[in-house]
Scaffold this active site. Structure first.
Site, PDB file in Angstrom:
ATOM      1  N   ASN A   1     -55.924  21.310 -43.705  1.00 18.42           N
ATOM      2  CA  ASN A   1     -55.434  20.704 -42.519  1.00 18.42           C
ATOM      3  C   ASN A   1     -53.973  21.308 -42.320  1.00 18.42           C
ATOM      4  O   ASN A   1     -53.172  20.234 -43.087  1.00 18.42           O
ATOM      5  CB  ASN A   1     -55.653  19.059 -42.102  1.00 18.42           C
ATOM      6  CG  ASN A   1     -54.792  19.231 -40.524  1.00 18.42           C
ATOM      7  OD1 ASN A   1     -54.219  20.107 -40.309  1.00 18.42           O
ATOM      8  ND2 ASN A   1     -54.897  17.779 -40.375  1.00 18.42           N
ATOM      9  N   TRP A   2     -53.650  22.402 -42.173  1.00 14.57           N
ATOM     10  CA  TRP A   2     -52.283  23.032 -42.105  1.00 14.57           C
ATOM     11  C   TRP A   2     -51.271  22.534 -41.024  1.00 14.57           C
ATOM     12  O   TRP A   2     -50.326  22.697 -40.864  1.00 14.57           O
ATOM     13  CB  TRP A   2     -51.761  24.799 -41.641  1.00 14.57           C
ATOM     14  CG  TRP A   2     -53.036  25.760 -42.989  1.00 14.57           C
ATOM     15  CD1 TRP A   2     -53.983  25.105 -44.418  1.00 14.57           C
ATOM     16  CD2 TRP A   2     -53.103  27.030 -42.866  1.00 14.57           C
ATOM     17  NE1 TRP A   2     -54.324  26.003 -44.733  1.00 14.57           N
ATOM     18  CE2 TRP A   2     -53.835  27.021 -43.958  1.00 14.57           C
ATOM     19  CE3 TRP A   2     -52.455  27.755 -42.424  1.00 14.57           C
ATOM     20  CZ2 TRP A   2     -53.926  28.187 -44.509  1.00 14.57           C
ATOM     21  CZ3 TRP A   2     -52.936  29.069 -42.292  1.00 14.57           C
ATOM     22  CH2 TRP A   2     -53.300  29.512 -43.032  1.00 14.57           C
ATOM     23  N   LYS A   3     -51.135  21.290 -39.958  1.00  8.01           N
ATOM     24  CA  LYS A   3     -50.642  20.953 -39.083  1.00  8.01           C
ATOM     25  C   LYS A   3     -50.045  21.281 -38.513  1.00  8.01           C
ATOM     26  O   LYS A   3     -50.615  22.776 -38.110  1.00  8.01           O
ATOM     27  CB  LYS A   3     -50.690  19.501 -40.200  1.00  8.01           C
ATOM     28  CG  LYS A   3     -51.527  18.836 -40.926  1.00  8.01           C
ATOM     29  CD  LYS A   3     -50.644  17.468 -40.679  1.00  8.01           C
ATOM     30  CE  LYS A   3     -51.966  16.864 -41.978  1.00  8.01           C
ATOM     31  NZ  LYS A   3     -51.248  15.655 -42.572  1.00  8.01           N
TER      32      LYS A   3
ATOM     33  N   HIS B   1     -57.825  13.266 -35.429  1.00  5.45           N
ATOM     34  CA  HIS B   1     -57.139  13.309 -36.731  1.00  5.45           C
ATOM     35  C   HIS B   1     -56.018  11.347 -36.149  1.00  5.45           C
ATOM     36  O   HIS B   1     -56.032  11.451 -35.154  1.00  5.45           O
ATOM     37  CB  HIS B   1     -56.256  14.358 -36.974  1.00  5.45           C
ATOM     38  CG  HIS B   1     -55.910  14.152 -38.058  1.00  5.45           C
ATOM     39  ND1 HIS B   1     -54.905  13.571 -38.371  1.00  5.45           N
ATOM     40  CD2 HIS B   1     -56.219  14.268 -39.361  1.00  5.45           C
ATOM     41  CE1 HIS B   1     -53.550  13.535 -39.756  1.00  5.45           C
ATOM     42  NE2 HIS B   1     -55.146  14.107 -40.457  1.00  5.45           N
TER      43      HIS B   1
ATOM     44  N   GLU C   1     -53.605  11.300 -36.697  1.00  2.42           N
ATOM     45  CA  GLU C   1     -52.112  12.113 -36.618  1.00  2.42           C
ATOM     46  C   GLU C   1     -52.115  11.836 -34.725  1.00  2.42           C
ATOM     47  O   GLU C   1     -51.368  11.332 -34.083  1.00  2.42           O
ATOM     48  CB  GLU C   1     -51.119  13.039 -36.733  1.00  2.42           C
ATOM     49  CG  GLU C   1     -50.832  12.429 -37.918  1.00  2.42           C
ATOM     50  CD  GLU C   1     -50.995  13.668 -38.607  1.00  2.42           C
ATOM     51  OE1 GLU C   1     -51.078  14.970 -38.766  1.00  2.42           O
ATOM     52  OE2 GLU C   1     -50.471  13.264 -40.271  1.00  2.42           O
TER      53      GLU C   1
ATOM     54  N   GLU D   1     -60.037   8.928 -43.921  1.00  2.00           N
ATOM     55  CA  GLU D   1     -59.086   9.199 -44.014  1.00  2.00           C
ATOM     56  C   GLU D   1     -58.728   7.677 -43.664  1.00  2.00           C
ATOM     57  O   GLU D   1     -57.428   7.577 -42.685  1.00  2.00           O
ATOM     58  CB  GLU D   1     -58.802  10.433 -43.373  1.00  2.00           C
ATOM     59  CG  GLU D   1     -59.119  11.259 -43.036  1.00  2.00           C
ATOM     60  CD  GLU D   1     -57.871  13.122 -43.136  1.00  2.00           C
ATOM     61  OE1 GLU D   1     -58.113  13.894 -43.647  1.00  2.00           O
ATOM     62  OE2 GLU D   1     -57.219  13.022 -42.168  1.00  2.00           O
TER      63      GLU D   1
ATOM     64  N   GLY E   1     -50.002  12.019 -46.392  1.00  2.00           N
ATOM     65  CA  GLY E   1     -48.653  12.483 -46.426  1.00  2.00           C
ATOM     66  C   GLY E   1     -47.784  11.131 -47.020  1.00  2.00           C
ATOM     67  O   GLY E   1     -46.990  11.200 -47.084  1.00  2.00           O
TER      68      GLY E   1
ATOM     69  N   SER F   1     -53.882  12.195 -49.471  1.00  5.11           N
ATOM     70  CA  SER F   1     -53.060  12.681 -50.945  1.00  5.11           C
ATOM     71  C   SER F   1     -53.974  12.841 -51.382  1.00  5.11           C
ATOM     72  O   SER F   1     -54.405  12.579 -52.622  1.00  5.11           O
ATOM     73  CB  SER F   1     -52.181  11.030 -50.799  1.00  5.11           C
ATOM     74  OG  SER F   1     -51.288  11.065 -50.429  1.00  5.11           O
TER      75      SER F   1
ATOM     76  N   GLY G   1     -53.902  17.343 -46.623  1.00  4.22           N
ATOM     77  CA  GLY G   1     -53.569  17.753 -45.751  1.00  4.22           C
ATOM     78  C   GLY G   1     -52.033  19.060 -46.472  1.00  4.22           C
ATOM     79  O   GLY G   1     -52.253  19.685 -46.749  1.00  4.22           O
ATOM     80  N   GLY G   2     -50.868  18.124 -47.092  1.00  7.01           N
ATOM     81  CA  GLY G   2     -50.133  18.847 -48.147  1.00  7.01           C
ATOM     82  C   GLY G   2     -50.201  19.643 -48.692  1.00  7.01           C
ATOM     83  O   GLY G   2     -49.966  21.159 -49.491  1.00  7.01           O
TER      84      GLY G   2
HETATM   85  P1  PGA Z   1     -52.827  14.369 -47.046  1.00  6.68           P
HETATM   86  O1  PGA Z   1     -53.166  14.591 -45.279  1.00  6.68           O
HETATM   87  O2  PGA Z   1     -53.796  15.579 -47.765  1.00  6.68           O
HETATM   88  O3  PGA Z   1     -50.670  14.815 -46.676  1.00  6.68           O
HETATM   89  O4  PGA Z   1     -52.622  13.375 -46.764  1.00  6.68           O
HETATM   90  C1  PGA Z   1     -54.701  14.237 -44.730  1.00  6.68           C
HETATM   91  C2  PGA Z   1     -54.592  14.666 -43.417  1.00  6.68           C
HETATM   92  O5  PGA Z   1     -54.129  14.485 -43.001  1.00  6.68           O
HETATM   93  O6  PGA Z   1     -55.808  15.301 -43.449  1.00  6.68           O
END
Ligand code: PGA
Length: 255
Positions: free
Chosen positions: A9-11, A95, A97, A167, A173, A213, A234-235
């Protein structure tokens, strides 16, 4: 046996130039891996060019959201038809977010999931508790609601296509991963809910990813848990080496 699925997930990261570099690097590193479904989910403006790089490769394209209507007056939204035009195969829905910052409700998540399925795309439906909910022992209540409401009116014949991503919001994050045991406990609970809503066989076919994470050094332990079938990253998906290492680490023979 459920096929592992790792999605990046490149956000809201990467310009076109940076995204092309990442996509080309991943294609080089991962071209011979067939035993894992690999998905990258760049922002909408990057879909077309990243899609061209990975076209006909083993890496599939995903979007970070999709609207439930085919078209209409929905400023700022993107329809499944528009995504299909760009060869998008997956869409992340609900998600945390989106839920936290953009008021996404369970009802909207359900409408989006249904539209994605109807269009022949695969939804990656996110569920998960926040820290306050975990600390007040509401984890299972929240997860039960996310799963039940998100999958409302989705038939047994369709639900096996859905990927569920567990999640925990407090792990996204933050560098705080759920321990493999904490994650497994919730994955197992999600599968039991699927058994209740559908049946045992169906519950066994649905893939459940862990997200929060995920890094090259924790993927093997996470994947060794019985009900963890992959990761939503994500990251660590923003870098060729770390995402490739996570994909490779997910090839773990269980039992
Ligand atoms: P993260 O994000 O790996 O940076 O914790 C995961 C996500 O939001 O899908």
């Amino acid at each position: 046996m459920r096929k592992p699925i790792i999605a990046g997930n490149w956000k809201m990261h990467k310009t076109i130039g940076e995204a092309l570099e990442l996509a080309n690097g991943l294609k080089r590193e991962l071209c011979d891996i067939e035993v894992v479904d690999i998905v990258v989910c760049p922002g909408f403006t990057l879909l077309e060019e990243v899609g061209e790089v990975i076209l006909e490769s083993n890496i599939k394209l995903g979007a970070q959201n999709a609207h439930w209507e085919i078209q209409g007056a929905f400023t700022g939204e993107v329809s499944v038809q528009q995504l299909k035009d760009l060869e998008v195969k997956y869409a992340i829905i609900g998600h945390s977010e989106r839920r936290q910052f953009f008021g996404e409700t369970n009802e909207a998540v359900n409408k989006r999931v249904k539209a994605v399925l109807k269009a022949g795309l695969i939804p990656i439906m996110c569920v998960g508790e926040n820290l306050a909910e975990r600390e007040s022992n509401k984890i299972f209540k929240v997860i039960e609601e996310h799963v039940r409401c998100g999958l409302k009116e989705i038939e047994k014949e369709e639900v096996y296509k859905v990927v569920i991503a567990y999640e925990p919001v407090w792990a996204i994050g933050t560098g705080k991963t759920a321990t493999p045991q904490q994650a497994q406990e919730v994955h197992n609970f999600i599968r039991s809910q699927l058994s209740k809503l559908y049946d045992d066989n169906t519950a066994q076919t649905v893939r459940i990813q862990y997200g929060g994470s995920v890094k090259p050094d924790n993927i093997v332990d996470l994947m060794s848990e019985k009900d963890i079938d992959g990761a939503l990253v994500g990251g660590a998906s923003l870098d060729v080496k770390s995402f490739a290492a996570i994909v490779k680490g997910s090839i773990f023979k269980k039992g």
